[in-house]
Design a protein around this motif. Structure first.
Motif, PDB file in Angstrom:
ATOM      1  N   ALA A 222       1.773  20.106  29.756  1.00 15.15           N
ATOM      2  CA  ALA A 222       1.402  20.953  28.619  1.00 15.15           C
ATOM      3  C   ALA A 222       0.440  20.222  27.692  1.00 15.15           C
ATOM      4  CB  ALA A 222       2.648  21.398  27.859  1.00 15.15           C
ATOM      5  N   ALA A 223       0.669  18.929  27.477  1.00 17.91           N
ATOM      6  CA  ALA A 223      -0.234  18.153  26.620  1.00 17.91           C
ATOM      7  C   ALA A 223      -1.608  18.018  27.257  1.00 17.91           C
ATOM      8  CB  ALA A 223       0.363  16.773  26.351  1.00 17.91           C
ATOM      9  N   ALA A 224      -1.646  17.847  28.579  1.00 15.52           N
ATOM     10  CA  ALA A 224      -2.938  17.738  29.263  1.00 15.52           C
ATOM     11  C   ALA A 224      -3.704  19.055  29.174  1.00 15.52           C
ATOM     12  CB  ALA A 224      -2.726  17.343  30.715  1.00 15.52           C
ATOM     13  N   LEU A 225      -3.016  20.168  29.329  1.00 16.50           N
ATOM     14  CA  LEU A 225      -3.689  21.468  29.209  1.00 16.50           C
ATOM     15  C   LEU A 225      -4.128  21.733  27.781  1.00 16.50           C
ATOM     16  CD1 LEU A 225      -1.502  23.653  31.570  1.00 16.50           C
ATOM     17  CD2 LEU A 225      -3.911  23.082  31.865  1.00 16.50           C
ATOM     18  N   ALA A 226      -3.322  21.337  26.817  1.00  9.16           N
ATOM     19  CA  ALA A 226      -3.686  21.548  25.414  1.00  9.16           C
ATOM     20  C   ALA A 226      -4.880  20.690  25.020  1.00  9.16           C
ATOM     21  CB  ALA A 226      -2.494  21.252  24.519  1.00  9.16           C
ATOM     22  N   ALA A 227      -5.097  19.565  25.691  1.00 13.99           N
ATOM     23  CA  ALA A 227      -6.211  18.681  25.366  1.00 13.99           C
ATOM     24  C   ALA A 227      -7.531  19.159  25.961  1.00 13.99           C
ATOM     25  CB  ALA A 227      -5.908  17.269  25.862  1.00 13.99           C
ATOM     26  N   LEU A 228      -7.485  20.129  26.855  1.00 15.58           N
ATOM     27  CA  LEU A 228      -8.727  20.647  27.448  1.00 15.58           C
ATOM     28  C   LEU A 228      -9.524  21.416  26.411  1.00 15.58           C
ATOM     29  CD1 LEU A 228      -7.401  21.983  30.869  1.00 15.58           C
ATOM     30  CD2 LEU A 228      -8.751  19.913  30.470  1.00 15.58           C
ATOM     31  N   PRO A 229     -10.828  21.495  26.569  1.00 14.06           N
ATOM     32  CA  PRO A 229     -11.653  22.288  25.642  1.00 14.06           C
ATOM     33  C   PRO A 229     -11.255  23.769  25.700  1.00 14.06           C
ATOM     34  CG  PRO A 229     -13.031  20.956  27.114  1.00 14.06           C
ATOM     35  CD  PRO A 229     -11.633  20.816  27.567  1.00 14.06           C
ATOM     36  N   PHE A 230     -11.504  24.450  24.585  1.00 15.67           N
ATOM     37  CA  PHE A 230     -11.112  25.858  24.460  1.00 15.67           C
ATOM     38  C   PHE A 230     -11.720  26.710  25.572  1.00 15.67           C
ATOM     39  CE2 PHE A 230     -12.104  30.126  22.864  1.00 15.67           C
ATOM     40  CZ  PHE A 230     -10.818  30.582  22.695  1.00 15.67           C
ATOM     41  N   ASP A 231     -12.998  26.531  25.855  1.00 14.02           N
ATOM     42  CA  ASP A 231     -13.659  27.357  26.869  1.00 14.02           C
ATOM     43  C   ASP A 231     -13.029  27.180  28.246  1.00 14.02           C
ATOM     44  OD1 ASP A 231     -15.378  28.329  24.976  1.00 14.02           O
ATOM     45  OD2 ASP A 231     -16.958  26.843  25.405  1.00 14.02           O
ATOM     46  N   LEU A 232     -12.670  25.956  28.575  1.00 15.08           N
ATOM     47  CA  LEU A 232     -12.057  25.707  29.869  1.00 15.08           C
ATOM     48  C   LEU A 232     -10.656  26.314  29.936  1.00 15.08           C
ATOM     49  CD1 LEU A 232     -12.363  24.426  32.615  1.00 15.08           C
ATOM     50  CD2 LEU A 232     -11.541  22.287  31.659  1.00 15.08           C
ATOM     51  N   ARG A 233      -9.900  26.192  28.841  1.00 16.64           N
ATOM     52  CA  ARG A 233      -8.567  26.822  28.808  1.00 16.64           C
ATOM     53  C   ARG A 233      -8.691  28.334  28.921  1.00 16.64           C
ATOM     54  NH1 ARG A 233      -5.917  25.264  23.602  1.00 16.64           N
ATOM     55  NH2 ARG A 233      -7.951  24.529  23.017  1.00 16.64           N
ATOM     56  N   LYS A 234      -9.693  28.887  28.283  1.00 18.19           N
ATOM     57  CA  LYS A 234      -9.914  30.336  28.351  1.00 18.19           C
ATOM     58  C   LYS A 234     -10.240  30.748  29.785  1.00 18.19           C
ATOM     59  CE  LYS A 234     -13.624  32.480  26.956  1.00 18.19           C
ATOM     60  NZ  LYS A 234     -14.753  32.990  26.197  1.00 18.19           N
ATOM     61  N   ASP A 235     -11.059  29.963  30.480  1.00 19.90           N
ATOM     62  CA  ASP A 235     -11.409  30.262  31.866  1.00 19.90           C
ATOM     63  C   ASP A 235     -10.181  30.184  32.783  1.00 19.90           C
ATOM     64  OD1 ASP A 235     -14.009  30.637  31.108  1.00 19.90           O
ATOM     65  OD2 ASP A 235     -14.689  28.644  31.762  1.00 19.90           O
ATOM     66  N   LEU A 236      -9.272  29.280  32.467  1.00 22.90           N
ATOM     67  CA  LEU A 236      -8.052  29.136  33.257  1.00 22.90           C
ATOM     68  C   LEU A 236      -7.033  30.229  32.964  1.00 22.90           C
ATOM     69  CD1 LEU A 236      -7.480  25.290  32.998  1.00 22.90           C
ATOM     70  CD2 LEU A 236      -8.269  26.559  34.982  1.00 22.90           C
ATOM     71  N   GLY A 237      -7.230  30.934  31.854  1.00 17.60           N
ATOM     72  CA  GLY A 237      -6.282  31.965  31.479  1.00 17.60           C
ATOM     73  C   GLY A 237      -5.133  31.435  30.639  1.00 17.60           C
ATOM     74  N   TRP A 238      -5.288  30.220  30.120  1.00 15.23           N
ATOM     75  CA  TRP A 238      -4.259  29.617  29.274  1.00 15.23           C
ATOM     76  C   TRP A 238      -4.282  30.293  27.911  1.00 15.23           C
ATOM     77  CZ3 TRP A 238      -0.449  26.563  30.597  1.00 15.23           C
ATOM     78  CH2 TRP A 238       0.266  25.891  29.612  1.00 15.23           C
ATOM     79  N   PRO A 239      -3.143  30.720  27.388  1.00 13.25           N
ATOM     80  CA  PRO A 239      -3.142  31.370  26.078  1.00 13.25           C
ATOM     81  C   PRO A 239      -3.578  30.399  24.974  1.00 13.25           C
ATOM     82  CG  PRO A 239      -0.902  30.997  26.837  1.00 13.25           C
ATOM     83  CD  PRO A 239      -1.806  30.600  27.948  1.00 13.25           C
ATOM     84  N   ALA A 240      -4.477  30.857  24.153  1.00 10.30           N
ATOM     85  CA  ALA A 240      -4.998  30.020  23.080  1.00 10.30           C
ATOM     86  C   ALA A 240      -4.220  30.326  21.798  1.00 10.30           C
ATOM     87  CB  ALA A 240      -6.470  30.281  22.885  1.00 10.30           C
ATOM     88  N   GLY A 241      -3.773  29.265  21.145  1.00  8.48           N
ATOM     89  CA  GLY A 241      -3.035  29.436  19.902  1.00  8.48           C
ATOM     90  C   GLY A 241      -3.931  29.410  18.678  1.00  8.48           C
ATOM     91  N   ASP A 242      -5.205  29.080  18.856  1.00  9.86           N
ATOM     92  CA  ASP A 242      -6.107  28.947  17.699  1.00  9.86           C
ATOM     93  C   ASP A 242      -7.077  30.121  17.581  1.00  9.86           C
ATOM     94  OD1 ASP A 242      -7.427  28.345  19.986  1.00  9.86           O
ATOM     95  OD2 ASP A 242      -8.477  26.596  19.190  1.00  9.86           O
ATOM     96  N   THR A 243      -6.753  31.274  18.147  1.00  9.65           N
ATOM     97  CA  THR A 243      -7.662  32.422  18.087  1.00  9.65           C
ATOM     98  C   THR A 243      -7.149  33.492  17.136  1.00  9.65           C
ATOM     99  OG1 THR A 243      -6.565  33.417  19.977  1.00  9.65           O
ATOM    100  CG2 THR A 243      -8.498  32.047  20.423  1.00  9.65           C
ATOM    101  N   HIS A 244      -6.148  33.200  16.323  1.00  9.55           N
ATOM    102  CA  HIS A 244      -5.625  34.196  15.383  1.00  9.55           C
ATOM    103  C   HIS A 244      -6.634  34.394  14.246  1.00  9.55           C
ATOM    104  CE1 HIS A 244      -1.848  34.098  17.448  1.00  9.55           C
ATOM    105  NE2 HIS A 244      -1.751  32.783  17.278  1.00  9.55           N
ATOM    106  N   ARG A 245      -6.828  35.629  13.850  1.00  5.94           N
ATOM    107  CA  ARG A 245      -7.764  35.929  12.761  1.00  5.94           C
ATOM    108  C   ARG A 245      -7.048  36.403  11.550  1.00  5.94           C
ATOM    109  NH1 ARG A 245     -13.280  37.998  15.306  1.00  5.94           N
ATOM    110  NH2 ARG A 245     -13.169  36.755  17.149  1.00  5.94           N
TER     111      ARG A 245
END
Length: 75
Positions: A52-75
């Motif tokens: 989980a830490a390794a996935l969280a350390a990936l850049p946002f765009d790469l996590r988005k491409d992997l389909g990992w839910p982003a916690g920093d996209t709340h508006r």
């Protein structure tokens, strides 16, 4: 007419009563099993946290491409 007989004596055996050594061995085996289960659970939790830490350390765009839910996209 045929008569069948057995000359061997019939003995009835009672179930074996466990000795102290048997009870200690069983308790030690049970304890070893529980400690082994605990060690496996700790190792699995550590692996899961590392992943989980390794996935969280990936850049946002790469996590988005992997389909990992982003916690920093709340508006």
């Amino acid at each position: 007419m045929t008569m069948v007989c057995c000359t061997a004596p019939i003995t009835r055996t009672a179930p074996a009563v466990p000795t102290t050594v048997d009870m200690v061995r069983r308790a030690a085996a049970h304890l070893a099993t529980k400690l082994n289960d605990l060690a496996h659970a700790i190792a699995e939790d550590r692996r899961r946290r590392r992943d989980a830490a390794a996935l969280a350390a990936l850049p946002f765009d790469l996590r988005k491409d992997l389909g990992w839910p982003a916690g920093d996209t709340h508006r």
